[in-house]
Design a protein around this motif. Structure first.
Motif, PDB file in Angstrom:
ATOM      1  N   LYS A 176       0.845  -1.201   0.000  1.00 12.77           N
ATOM      2  CA  LYS A 176       0.000   0.000   0.000  1.00 12.77           C
ATOM      3  C   LYS A 176       0.881   1.253   0.000  1.00 12.77           C
ATOM      4  CE  LYS A 176      -4.098   1.795   2.206  1.00 12.77           C
ATOM      5  NZ  LYS A 176      -3.706   3.163   2.468  1.00 12.77           N
ATOM      6  N   ILE A 209     -16.427  -6.243   3.465  1.00 13.13           N
ATOM      7  CA  ILE A 209     -15.344  -5.713   2.627  1.00 13.13           C
ATOM      8  C   ILE A 209     -14.953  -4.311   3.109  1.00 13.13           C
ATOM      9  CG2 ILE A 209     -14.786  -4.916   0.269  1.00 13.13           C
ATOM     10  CD1 ILE A 209     -14.724  -7.935   0.447  1.00 13.13           C
ATOM     11  N   ASP A 210     -15.969  -3.521   3.507  1.00 10.79           N
ATOM     12  CA  ASP A 210     -15.673  -2.170   4.006  1.00 10.79           C
ATOM     13  C   ASP A 210     -14.800  -2.235   5.255  1.00 10.79           C
ATOM     14  OD1 ASP A 210     -17.109  -1.083   1.992  1.00 10.79           O
ATOM     15  OD2 ASP A 210     -18.901  -0.675   3.181  1.00 10.79           O
ATOM     16  N   CYS A 254     -12.632  -4.468   5.960  1.00  9.79           N
ATOM     17  CA  CYS A 254     -11.252  -4.771   5.525  1.00  9.79           C
ATOM     18  C   CYS A 254     -10.586  -3.501   5.019  1.00  9.79           C
ATOM     19  CB  CYS A 254     -11.232  -5.795   4.404  1.00  9.79           C
ATOM     20  SG  CYS A 254     -12.021  -7.343   4.818  1.00  9.79           S
ATOM     21  N   ARG A 255     -11.319  -2.769   4.170  1.00  5.39           N
ATOM     22  CA  ARG A 255     -10.733  -1.548   3.603  1.00  5.39           C
ATOM     23  C   ARG A 255     -10.373  -0.568   4.718  1.00  5.39           C
ATOM     24  NH1 ARG A 255     -14.483  -0.268   0.463  1.00  5.39           N
ATOM     25  NH2 ARG A 255     -13.744  -1.159  -1.488  1.00  5.39           N
ATOM     26  N   GLU A 256     -11.285  -0.423   5.681  1.00 11.65           N
ATOM     27  CA  GLU A 256     -11.018   0.506   6.800  1.00 11.65           C
ATOM     28  C   GLU A 256      -9.757   0.111   7.546  1.00 11.65           C
ATOM     29  OE1 GLU A 256     -14.361   1.275   9.532  1.00 11.65           O
ATOM     30  OE2 GLU A 256     -15.624   0.923   7.785  1.00 11.65           O
ATOM     31  N   ASP A 269      -6.751   1.114   5.589  1.00 13.62           N
ATOM     32  CA  ASP A 269      -6.608   2.570   5.535  1.00 13.62           C
ATOM     33  C   ASP A 269      -6.172   3.187   6.868  1.00 13.62           C
ATOM     34  OD1 ASP A 269      -7.169   2.766   2.912  1.00 13.62           O
ATOM     35  OD2 ASP A 269      -9.282   3.293   3.136  1.00 13.62           O
ATOM     36  N   TYR A 328      -5.336  -7.294   0.492  1.00  9.60           N
ATOM     37  CA  TYR A 328      -5.396  -5.992  -0.176  1.00  9.60           C
ATOM     38  C   TYR A 328      -4.369  -5.987  -1.303  1.00  9.60           C
ATOM     39  CZ  TYR A 328      -5.375  -0.960  -0.828  1.00  9.60           C
ATOM     40  OH  TYR A 328      -5.461   0.292  -1.377  1.00  9.60           O
ATOM     41  N   ASN A 365     -14.360  -7.445  -3.638  1.00 13.48           N
ATOM     42  CA  ASN A 365     -14.973  -6.125  -3.794  1.00 13.48           C
ATOM     43  C   ASN A 365     -15.416  -5.832  -5.228  1.00 13.48           C
ATOM     44  OD1 ASN A 365     -12.433  -5.883  -4.919  1.00 13.48           O
ATOM     45  ND2 ASN A 365     -12.127  -3.773  -4.238  1.00 13.48           N
ATOM     46  N   ALA A 424      -7.818  -1.173  -6.960  1.00 18.34           N
ATOM     47  CA  ALA A 424      -7.409  -2.001  -5.816  1.00 18.34           C
ATOM     48  C   ALA A 424      -8.417  -3.130  -5.661  1.00 18.34           C
ATOM     49  CB  ALA A 424      -7.384  -1.162  -4.557  1.00 18.34           C
ATOM     50  N   ILE A 482      -9.869  -6.078  -3.094  1.00 11.14           N
ATOM     51  CA  ILE A 482      -9.898  -6.592  -1.725  1.00 11.14           C
ATOM     52  C   ILE A 482     -10.634  -7.924  -1.766  1.00 11.14           C
ATOM     53  CG2 ILE A 482     -10.878  -6.234   0.588  1.00 11.14           C
ATOM     54  CD1 ILE A 482     -10.530  -3.247   0.189  1.00 11.14           C
TER      55      ILE A 482
END
Ligand SMILES: O=C(O)CCC(=O)C(=O)O
Ligand SMILES: [Fe+2]
Length: 331
Positions: free
Chosen positions: A26, A108-109, A111-113, A116, A216, A244, A297, A299
């Motif tokens: 990342k 999925i959100d 995971c993204r959070e 980030d 990711y 995602n 990206a 996920i």
């Protein structure tokens, strides 16, 4: 899967070389002016491994509503479909599963959070040992790899004891996949001509190890030279995967790599090494990998269900007796 030891940031870090970082890929992608990927992340694939096609054969589809049907006809149809999917592919797509789309999106959100979060907050979970219940890192197994995968990950042990980072809050729902995996397992057990609860008991699934891995894969300027996750088979009984909406999963089918794209709102399932052993090789644990792309990206969230840590899985004696086969796997 064999797993990871910490990676020292100097291998790919765009930041302070002396500091360990967890989201190597990342940060690398976010560093300004990256046009060529570093040699530490450049894969050389032989020509056979490069060939990929969209499959001409349809990917097996399992209708979850039939798994729980009380109609004998529907039940025998689903057992037949599962047997064929496990024998021919080791992968299938599950539809009509009743998990709301918004719930899958919120997984999925979450995971993204996590990915980030500021690096300092993730560092607390930096990988040290494969059995650490919460562990994040990069690639696959950096202590043995010569070339690293274009992937950061977070790995959580969610059963028999639930573990998750304090942030974000949304990971508790991961436990829900156990119910789906249990139902699929019962019919897979029947598809092998074993009792409904045979696999459950043989693998002591009440205490079974469930591991969730958030992957990711950021966009890559040279996707043809990078690998999101190198070819491997999964440990365990079966793995449920959601993503995602960005493709990248490929599976080995009849000696070729094929793209595996699920229908929207479906989830993908693959069978693992322990089922291959219990079935004495009837249901192979299929090799798969993840590739990356230039634009978006990706996920994926993997929910791997396996035997309890103290189970010793062997080919089912009932199956060997019935078919007159010798065990193909030894303790
Ligand atoms: O990201 C994917 O599609 C594959 C992930 C995977 O195979 C794994 O985490 O074991
Ligand atoms: Fe996998």
């Amino acid at each position: 899967m064999a797993e990871t030891a910490p990676l020292v940031a100097t291998q790919a870090s765009p930041t302070t070389p002396s500091k360990r970082i967890t989201s190597i890929i990342k940060l690398l992608v976010e560093s300004p002016g990256l046009t060529n990927i570093p040699s530490t992340h450049t894969f050389t694939l032989n020509s056979h491994d490069q060939v990929v096609s969209d499959t001409e054969e349809p990917v097996p589809v399992i209708d979850y509503s039939l798994l729980i049907s009380s109609s004998p006809d529907q039940r025998s149809k689903i057992i037949h479909d599962l047997r064929k999917a496990c024998q021919d592919w080791g992968f299938f797509m599950v539809i009509n599963h009743g998990v709301p789309e918004r719930l899958m999106r919120s997984m999925i959100d979450a995971c993204r959070e996590f990915f980030d979060l500021p690096e300092e907050e993730k560092q607390e979970y930096e990988g040290k040992h494969v059995l650490d219940p919460i562990r994040c890192g990069t690639s696959f197994n950096t202590s043995v790899e010569k070339v690293f995968c274009w992937r950061d990950f977070l790995k959580l042990f969610v059963h028999p004891v639930f573990h998750s980072p304090s942030k974000p809050a949304g990971f508790r729902i991961l436990q829900k996949s156990k119910r789906s995996s249990k139902r699929i397992t019962k019919r897979i057990s029947e598809s092998l001509g074993l009792g409904t609860n045979y696999i459950d008991k043989a693998m002591n699934l009440e205490q079974g190890l469930q591991v969730s891995i958030a992957n990711y894969y950021p966009p890559c300027t040279q996707p043809e030279l990078a690998m999101g996750l190198a070819s491997h088979s999964d440990h365990g009984l079966l793995t449920i995967l959601i993503q995602n909406g960005v493709s990248g999963l490929q599976v080995q089918h009849k000696g070729k790599w094929v793209n595996m794209n699920g229908y929207p709102n479906s989830f993908l399932v693959n069978t693992g090494d322990h089922l291959e052993i219990l079935s004495n090789g009837k249901y192979k644990s299929v090799e798969h990998r993840a590739v990356v792309n230039k634009k978006a990206a990706r996920i994926s969230l993997v929910m791997a269900h396996g035997p309890s840590l103290d189970s010793v899985v062997t080919p089912a004696p009932e199956l060997l007796d019935r078919e007159g086969n010798a065990p193909a796997y030894m303790k």
